[in-house]
Design a protein around this motif. Structure first.
Motif, short mmCIF file in Angstrom:
data_model
loop_
_atom_site.label_atom_id
_atom_site.label_comp_id
_atom_site.label_asym_id
_atom_site.label_seq_id
_atom_site.Cartn_x
_atom_site.Cartn_y
_atom_site.Cartn_z
N LYS A 40 0.75 -1.36 0.14
CA LYS A 40 -0.48 -0.14 0.22
C LYS A 40 1.01 1.32 0.17
O LYS A 40 1.36 1.65 0.78
CB LYS A 40 -0.98 0.31 1.80
N ASP A 76 -5.08 2.32 3.85
CA ASP A 76 -4.91 1.55 4.85
C ASP A 76 -5.28 -0.08 5.21
O ASP A 76 -4.96 -1.00 5.01
CB ASP A 76 -4.38 1.80 6.50
N GLN A 89 0.02 9.36 12.83
CA GLN A 89 -1.49 8.80 11.71
C GLN A 89 -0.52 7.81 10.87
O GLN A 89 -1.11 7.54 10.05
CB GLN A 89 -1.62 9.69 11.10
MG MG Z 1 -1.84 7.78 5.79
#
Ligand code: MG
Ligand code: ADP
Ligand code: ASP
Length: 407
Positions: free
Chosen positions: A7, A154, A209
């Motif tokens: 990702k 995510d 984050q």
């Molecule tokens: Mg992010």
């Protein structure tokens, strides 16, 4: 042959050169003998820009239309990345969330993934393609496109890795992994080799984050290891795995793993006469309006008055005011909002077993001259609400005080 889900976040596909770099990276992974599924976010700040654009047109647009708009960001990335891979001589195909069989609940803006039917993805892999899936989006039962909440790519990656029974799930971003504190803020923050799901959940929920909390929740539920790495280096990243596995590897773990912080907090204080039901009213109204309340405290019975304080994300301030104004007139209450507060947290499994950690947090903040406005704790986290202007000092002092800095 292994199946790898990779990702790449917005900062990794922010411009044409970065997209080409990502293309080279996914091709290299395929050339190592893997089947490769790639999940991408919208380029750079596209999602924020789309939100700003919609705010200029309508403050409360229909949720369906907002999701339709936000989902376009990721579609820019999948198509451009597929083109870049093609140009470099490999087969690639892009797919939207719905095309990849990602099915979610009806609620727009923060839909929950219900099921993934990945036949289409498998078919394209079998035809020797690198499959590039748009993160952050899914199909709801009405046949509409929905989004999965901020940072939701995510979650797409983790959920796809589970559904495809992938051998590896790698989340690439612009930092080399999970650090003891945001490495852009604390210059001597240390990269963590391994972190447990529970600690990562607390870190992510408290402002780190680098991974979205819901993705960590799903990884924990299915026992999927996440590898957090950098798009722009080949260095080893961080493995997010079970506490047992970490314990087996290390004789002793650190008391404290990290100091996440969140600058985007606001604090409401409501003062009213002691009245039965006011607390229930405040929080049920906030919940109905979609305001996510974080820390709550109540002081009752002082001069027959009740003071209820709670924090919210600054983005929710307007929605919260709408509800609280109504309550203020119904209950003759006064409402104050301080939009200049921030939250600093200390996270570590050592907190469970070592009572001194809590005392030490307060001691460090006191010695640094930082006032604490509110406190909340979990088994492995201590969070303090402080004035926004003190938060970076608080992070640095706690980071140093718990010996987390690079040696
Ligand atoms: Mg992010
Ligand atoms: P992406 O765009 O790839 O999804 P994000 O911006 O969501 O990446 O997350 C990466 C950012 O997270 C980093 O640039 C870093 O500033 C921030 N961050 C905050 N806390 C941490 C932490 N403890 N460890 C690593 N990165 C952190
Ligand atoms: N583009 C979306 C966001 O900015 C999803 C993501 O980046 O994961 O929140």
């Amino acid at each position: 042959m292994s199946l790898v889900v990779m990702k790449f976040g917005g900062s990794s596909v922010a411009d044409a050169n970065k997209i080409k770099q990502v293309a080279a990276k996914v091709i290299a992974k395929k050339n190592d003998g893997n089947k490769v599924v790639v999940v991408v976010s919208a380029p750079g700040d596209t999602t924020d820009d789309l939100i700003k654009m919609s705010d200029k047109i309508a403050l409360n647009p229909p949720a369906r239309e907002k999701d339709m708009l936000l989902a376009t960001g990721e579609m820019v990335s999948i198509s451009l990345l597929a083109m870049a891979v093609n140009v470099m001589g490999e087969k690639a195909v892009s797919m939207t969330g719905p095309q990849a069989g990602i099915l979610a609940s009806e609620n727009y803006g923060c839909a929950k993934i219900k099921k993934i039917v990945p036949h289409g993805v498998r078919d394209k892999l079998a035809e020797n393609n690198i499959v590039i899936v748009a993160g952050f989006q899914a199909l709801n039962p009405k046949g509409d496109i929905t989004t999965l909440g901020r940072g939701g790519s995510d979650l797409t990656a983790v959920a796809l890795a589970v559904a495809l029974e992938a051998d590896m799930c790698e989340i690439y971003s612009d930092v080399e992994g999970v650090y003891t504190a945001d490495p852009r803020v604390v210059k001597d923050a240390r990269k963590i080799d391994c972190i447990s799901y529970d600690e990562m959940l607390e870190m992510a929920g408290s402002g780190a984050q680098v991974l979205q909390s819901r993705s960590v929740e799903v990884a924990k539920k299915f026992g999927l290891e996440i590898h957090s790495r950098s798009t722009f280096s080949e260095n080893q990243g961080t493995v997010i795995t079970s506490e047992e596995k970490i314990r087996r590897k290390n004789m002793e773990s650190f008391l404290v793993s990290g100091i996440p912080f969140d600058k985007e907090q606001a604090k409401f204080s409501i003062t009213a006469s002691d009245t039965a039901g006011i607390v229930a009213k405040i929080f049920s109204q906030c919940a109905k309006a979609g305001v996510k309340v974080d820390i709550i405290s109540q002081l009752a019975g002082v001069d027959k008055k009740t003071v209820i304080s709670f924090t919210v994300n600054r983005q929710d301030v307007r929605k919260a005011w709408e509800q609280l104004n109504r309550i203020a007139s119904d209950y003759k209450a006064s409402v104050l909002c301080n939009e200049h507060v921030a939250k600093v947290s200390v996270v570590g499994t050592g907190i469970k077993t070592n009572a001194e950690v809590t005392a030490r947090v307060f001691e460090i903040l006191h010695k640094s001259g930082i006032d604490i406005e509110m406190i909340s704790t979990s088994e492995i986290r201590i969070s303090c609400i402080v004035n926004e202007r003190d938060v970076l000092k608080a992070v640095e002092e706690l980071h140093r005080g718990f010996g987390l800095s690079r040696q």
